[in-house]
Design a protein around this motif. Structure first.
Motif, mmCIF file in Angstrom:
data_model
loop_
_atom_site.group_PDB
_atom_site.id
_atom_site.type_symbol
_atom_site.label_atom_id
_atom_site.label_comp_id
_atom_site.label_asym_id
_atom_site.label_seq_id
_atom_site.Cartn_x
_atom_site.Cartn_y
_atom_site.Cartn_z
ATOM 1 N N UNK A 12 0.819 -1.208 0.000
ATOM 2 C CA UNK A 12 0.000 0.000 0.000
ATOM 3 C C UNK A 12 0.855 1.260 0.000
ATOM 4 N N UNK A 13 2.020 1.192 0.643
ATOM 5 C CA UNK A 13 2.887 2.370 0.759
ATOM 6 C C UNK A 13 3.733 2.620 -0.488
ATOM 7 N N UNK A 14 4.185 1.544 -1.115
ATOM 8 C CA UNK A 14 5.126 1.660 -2.225
ATOM 9 C C UNK A 14 4.575 0.978 -3.477
ATOM 10 N N UNK A 15 5.260 1.222 -4.574
ATOM 11 C CA UNK A 15 4.878 0.575 -5.828
ATOM 12 C C UNK A 15 6.127 0.294 -6.654
ATOM 13 N N UNK B 32 7.239 -10.667 -12.551
ATOM 14 C CA UNK B 32 6.581 -10.992 -11.292
ATOM 15 C C UNK B 32 7.440 -10.650 -10.097
ATOM 16 N N UNK B 33 8.735 -10.841 -10.231
ATOM 17 C CA UNK B 33 9.673 -10.518 -9.151
ATOM 18 C C UNK B 33 9.595 -9.039 -8.780
ATOM 19 N N UNK B 34 9.259 -8.198 -9.757
ATOM 20 C CA UNK B 34 9.267 -6.748 -9.533
ATOM 21 C C UNK B 34 8.076 -6.267 -8.709
ATOM 22 N N UNK B 35 7.177 -7.168 -8.332
ATOM 23 C CA UNK B 35 6.109 -6.791 -7.393
ATOM 24 C C UNK B 35 6.561 -6.961 -5.944
ATOM 25 N N UNK C 165 11.265 -2.319 -4.730
ATOM 26 C CA UNK C 165 10.609 -1.017 -4.626
ATOM 27 C C UNK C 165 11.654 0.096 -4.526
ATOM 28 N N UNK C 166 11.310 1.271 -5.011
ATOM 29 C CA UNK C 166 12.223 2.411 -4.831
ATOM 30 C C UNK C 166 12.053 3.015 -3.446
ATOM 31 N N UNK C 167 13.119 3.559 -2.920
ATOM 32 C CA UNK C 167 13.046 4.349 -1.682
ATOM 33 C C UNK C 167 13.557 5.752 -1.996
ATOM 34 N N UNK C 168 13.126 6.703 -1.187
ATOM 35 C CA UNK C 168 13.432 8.111 -1.445
ATOM 36 C C UNK C 168 14.812 8.443 -0.888
ATOM 37 N N UNK C 169 15.764 8.613 -1.778
ATOM 38 C CA UNK C 169 17.163 8.764 -1.379
ATOM 39 C C UNK C 169 17.413 9.914 -0.398
ATOM 40 N N UNK D 61 -0.038 4.188 -3.229
ATOM 41 C CA UNK D 61 -1.346 4.833 -3.149
ATOM 42 C C UNK D 61 -1.617 5.447 -1.781
ATOM 43 N N UNK D 62 -0.829 5.036 -0.761
ATOM 44 C CA UNK D 62 -1.035 5.543 0.597
ATOM 45 C C UNK D 62 0.297 5.995 1.177
ATOM 46 N N UNK D 63 0.204 6.800 2.226
ATOM 47 C CA UNK D 63 1.403 7.243 2.928
ATOM 48 C C UNK D 63 1.199 7.056 4.419
ATOM 49 N N UNK D 64 2.312 6.913 5.132
ATOM 50 C CA UNK D 64 2.268 6.614 6.568
ATOM 51 C C UNK D 64 1.829 7.836 7.362
#
Length: 570
Positions: free
Chosen positions: A82-85, A196-199, A204-208, A229-232
């Protein structure tokens, strides 16, 4: 029947013989949902939507972290989806669909993937998601200094294995930003499951800037920047994790849920009671002993479906008593009656198994083990012979620790297995339950574990997701299996381009794991949970990936009727 009665006496607490009299007598009145009507734009009409679009989800154990490169376990993955894509994501039915990448090209030789990012992709702080974000994040994931448990998932990429081994710098990874919106990946061999592995969260990317500014605390509320789609919004340890809709998400206009709250319930009965009280729209699981009651009284809410996973126990092969004692491991394996475990303890339609890889893959069939065709009596006779061969007897019984993470369902299985070992072999088992984080830490360190609960849910629909677990350098090889022959076999599988040959090599690898008795397989999973009928957009899929952004809550018919009466309607 005589034997079953004896076992029930030994492990009544495990659920054998538990009666439905323990089930609640009052049947909750689940609200009947209105019929969903969609407009021309494919969205549900506003008049059918519930006024409050807040979803409450039970979610098993407390996650150790919300860093997608460091997190482990299904509960963490549920939140991270939900947090990342990733570059790809999943549709409600489990199909692989475009995610952060709008589309992609694959070279004819299957070695080059070029991903074209969605230009509307944004971080939760409004900054654009770029190809450089993926380059930096994937280098971070394979960097040994990061300590990502699943970093080997990216090993198909050029130079990834050398980086993981500390032989090359992370900058050597075969990824490149061709421009802000184009990300290219070079693979060392064709990898049929790569999309499929990329799910998986590892990709996932993280914000550097956030990671570099806050370090380990970049995952805390107020710090975490994500691209899903969501944020903490809030994280109350052992209480709840709250996410709110990300207004900058690329498809934010199509996300109807405004807030989703995840609750960590280690006790299935507590979660069950919260659902019955109307506090939850969704449970992570249900108590095994309530199946018949639920099927009779709450069939509209009970969801049972096949799941791409296997429940098993692992042996610590790095210390006594299981190091260099194959006969002992085999004896314990054969003494377990899987039919009784699934019919009398788990009781939700789980499939007994002697294999690691679950059935159902169109391109793979597990090898048959020699003891699968035996009767249970024959298995137990062989177990006794092997037990003596291993150096144990009634006069010199094995004393062993069986460790599991805190959960009533896990406890029942562990109690039942210990009872079987006692009855068939005379083994004295000490059961140890641990909080999930401690449990994972002890498994990984291999200093105190002997036998411990394990299990694996496939990260992608390919047998390799199970087989690679036992590579000597895999971060989740908690059994400590170390075989040069097996590692070479995995390398051959990764390089094999002929599908039939690849299938044969994978069957050989699974046969080797089973012959070396690295694990004690028990059953293939099913998902078992309760879903509020007013929660729409939830669909069964074998990977059990259910993103909240696909869901929405509708009104109850009773609410509509009350509104009409108040307005003077018919």
């Amino acid at each position: 029947m005589k034997r079953l009665g004896a076992l029930c006496l030994l492990f009544a607490l495990a659920g054998c013989g538990e009666r439905e009299a323990h089930a609640p007598e009052a049947v909750p009145a689940l609200a009947e949902p209105v019929d969903v009507v969609f407009g021309e734009d494919g969205r549900p009409l506003p008049e059918v939507l519930a006024e409050s679009q807040v979803v409450h989800r039970g979610n098993g154990e407390e996650p150790q972290t919300l860093d997608p490169h460091l997190a482990e376990g299904v509960p963490s993955s549920n939140i991270l989806r939900d947090l990342f894509e990733g570059l790809t994501t999943t549709a409600p039915d489990g199909r692989i669909v475009p995610g952060a990448a709008r589309h992609w090209d694959i070279s004819r030789d299957g070695l080059t993937y070029t991903f074209f990012l969605d230009p509307d992709g944004r971080w939760s702080n409004g900054e654009p998601v770029t190809a450089d974000d993926f380059v930096w994040s994937w280098r971070r994931a394979v960097d040994p200094a990061t300590g990502a448990s699943y970093s080997r998932m990216l090993s198909p990429i050029v130079n990834a294995e050398a980086i993981l081994a500390g032989e090359s710098p992370p900058e050597a990874l075969g990824v490149e930003a061709l421009n802000d919106m184009t990300f290219q990946v070079e693979l060392k061999d064709p990898t049929p499951y790569f999309l499929g592995l990329l799910t998986h969260p590892t990709s996932y990317p993280v914000h550097r800037p956030t990671v570099e500014q806050h370090g380990d605390s970049h995952v805390r509320p107020g710090n975490l920047v994500s691209n899903g789609a969501f944020m903490l919004d809030d994280w109350r340890v052992r209480s709840s994790i709250e996410l709110v809709r990300n207004p900058h998400y690329r498809d934010a206009d199509d996300v109807l849920v405004e807030r989703v709250v995840f609750y960590p319930f280690e006790d299935e009965n507590t979660e069950f009671n919260r659902f019955r009280a109307g506090d939850l729209h969704w449970t992570y699981q249900v108590p095994n002993n309530q199946f018949q009651w639920l099927r009779k009284n709450m069939p509209q809410a009970l969801m049972v479906a096949p799941w791409f996973g296997t429940y098993f126990f692992s042996f610590n092969l790095t210390r006594e008593p299981f190091e260099d004692n194959l006969a002992l491991r085999q004896a314990l394996n054969l003494a377990v009656d899987r039919e009784i475990l699934t019919e009398q303890v788990s009781r939700f339609g789980e499939i007994p198994t002697f294999n690691l890889v679950p059935p159902g893959l169109p391109e793979y069939e597990s090898p048959e083990t020699p003891w699968a065709g035996m009767t249970q009596e024959e298995r137990e006779a062989e177990a006794k012979r092997l037990y003596r061969e291993a150096g144990y007897s009634e006069q010199r019984p094995l004393e062993v620790e069986l460790r599991y993470n805190t959960s009533e369902n896990h406890r029942k299985i562990a109690v039942a297995v210990a009872a079987m070992w006692k009855q068939v072999l005379g083994v004295r088992t000490r059961l140890i339950n641990e909080e999930f984080r401690v449990f994972l830490q002890n498994r990984a360190q291999r200093r105190v574990t002997e036998v411990f609960r394990s299990g694996w849910i496939g990260d992608y629909q390919d047998a390799f997701t199970f087989l690679e677990l036992f590579h000597s350098e895999h971060g989740r090889n908690d059994a400590g299996y170390d075989s040069e022959r097996y590692d070479r076999l995995l390398q051959r599988i990764a390089a094999e381009r002929i599908p039939a040959s690849r299938r044969n090599l994978m069957a050989e690898a699974e046969r080797m794991i089973l012959a070396d008795q690295v694990i004690l397989p028990v059953y293939n999973y099913v998902t078992k949970r309760l879903i509020d009928p007013r929660l729409k957009g939830w669909e069964e899929n074998v990977m059990d990936h259910h993103l909240t952004r696909h869901m929405f809550l509708v009104k109850a018919k009773s609410a509509i009727e009350a509104s009409e009466e108040a307005d003077g309607g018919e």
